[in-house]
Design a protein around this motif. Structure first.
Motif, short mmCIF file in Angstrom:
data_model
loop_
_atom_site.label_atom_id
_atom_site.label_comp_id
_atom_site.label_asym_id
_atom_site.label_seq_id
_atom_site.Cartn_x
_atom_site.Cartn_y
_atom_site.Cartn_z
N ALA A 75 2.84 -6.82 1.14
CA ALA A 75 3.21 -7.85 2.12
C ALA A 75 2.65 -9.20 1.71
O ALA A 75 3.36 -10.21 1.71
CB ALA A 75 2.71 -7.46 3.51
N VAL A 76 1.39 -9.22 1.31
CA VAL A 76 0.72 -10.48 0.97
C VAL A 76 1.37 -11.15 -0.25
O VAL A 76 1.54 -12.37 -0.27
CB VAL A 76 -0.79 -10.25 0.75
CG1 VAL A 76 -1.46 -11.44 0.09
CG2 VAL A 76 -1.47 -9.90 2.08
N HIS B 79 -4.00 -8.04 8.74
CA HIS B 79 -2.78 -7.58 9.41
C HIS B 79 -2.40 -8.52 10.54
O HIS B 79 -1.25 -8.94 10.67
CB HIS B 79 -3.03 -6.16 9.93
CG HIS B 79 -1.82 -5.47 10.43
ND1 HIS B 79 -1.39 -5.55 11.73
CD2 HIS B 79 -0.93 -4.67 9.78
CE1 HIS B 79 -0.31 -4.83 11.88
NE2 HIS B 79 0.01 -4.28 10.72
N ALA B 80 -3.39 -8.90 11.35
CA ALA B 80 -3.14 -9.84 12.45
C ALA B 80 -2.73 -11.21 11.92
O ALA B 80 -1.81 -11.84 12.46
CB ALA B 80 -4.38 -9.96 13.34
N LYS C 7 6.46 -9.68 7.73
CA LYS C 7 6.08 -8.75 8.79
C LYS C 7 4.87 -7.92 8.35
O LYS C 7 4.83 -7.40 7.23
CB LYS C 7 7.25 -7.82 9.09
CG LYS C 7 6.98 -6.81 10.18
CD LYS C 7 8.19 -5.92 10.40
CE LYS C 7 7.84 -4.86 11.43
NZ LYS C 7 8.90 -3.88 11.57
N PRO C 8 3.86 -7.78 9.21
CA PRO C 8 2.71 -6.94 8.86
C PRO C 8 3.16 -5.49 8.64
O PRO C 8 3.97 -4.97 9.41
CB PRO C 8 1.79 -7.04 10.08
CG PRO C 8 2.24 -8.25 10.81
CD PRO C 8 3.70 -8.40 10.52
#
Length: 178
Positions: free
Chosen positions: A24-25, A144-145, A153-154
């Motif tokens: 994700a990152v 994540h937050a 999207k997390p």
């Protein structure tokens, strides 16, 4: 499940969770990785660098590498999330190997831990591992937050331990060779 098996599963979960999180990152738009955000650390970049540096500190302790707090003296934050992800994956694999090779008496073995002004404190390996897993989960939750306010999207991070969730992680577990 005994404590050794639990730690082995947690080490595998750590690699799996970090893999999902870093996928994700590394998909973030330019500027989102190091943008200021609300959290214990001020950015995704700072939080992920903190996780890795502490992982290396605790790995040094349980492996009795003798580096101690000097891990932090030599630390330079990674600017590139892909490079940070690669080094984190190496540390995660080291932790898996350590946990897989650990035996029951090893959990109770005390190793010297460099606590700076407080001196060298002997700690049980089982306690150090428990703390390390809590630390990782705590800060991954913060990342994540933080991802919630980005273009990405997390990822779901709690589909690892239950048989019910096998269908949701099977390909990743195979790819990661867990």
């Amino acid at each position: 499940m005994n404590l050794l098996d639990h730690f082995r599963r947690m080490a595998a979960n750590n690699l799996w969770s970090n893999d999902r999180l870093y996928r994700a990152v590394t998909a973030l738009k330019p500027g989102e990785f190091d943008a200021m955000r609300a959290g214990f650390f001020p950015s995704i970049k700072a939080t992920l660098n903190h996780i890795l540096s502490v992982d290396l500190y605790y790995l040094d302790m349980v492996e009795e590498g003798g580096v101690g707090l000097a891990v932090f003296d030599a630390w330079t934050d990674f600017e590139d999330p892909a490079k940070l992800a690669a080094v984190q994956a190496e540390a995660d694999r080291r932790l898996i190997v350590f946990c897989n090779e650990l035996n029951k008496s090893g959990l109770e073995r005390r190793v010297p831990t460099d606590r700076g002004d407080d001196g060298i404190i002997p700690e049980r390996i089982g306690d150090l591992l428990a703390h390390l897993f809590l630390h990782q989960i705590h800060h991954r939750g913060q990342v994540h937050a933080m991802l919630s306010s980005t273009s990405v999207k997390p990822p779901q991070l709690d589909e690892f331990l239950l048989d019910f969730d096998i269908k949701l992680r099977k390909r990743e577990v195979e790819r990661l060779k867990l």
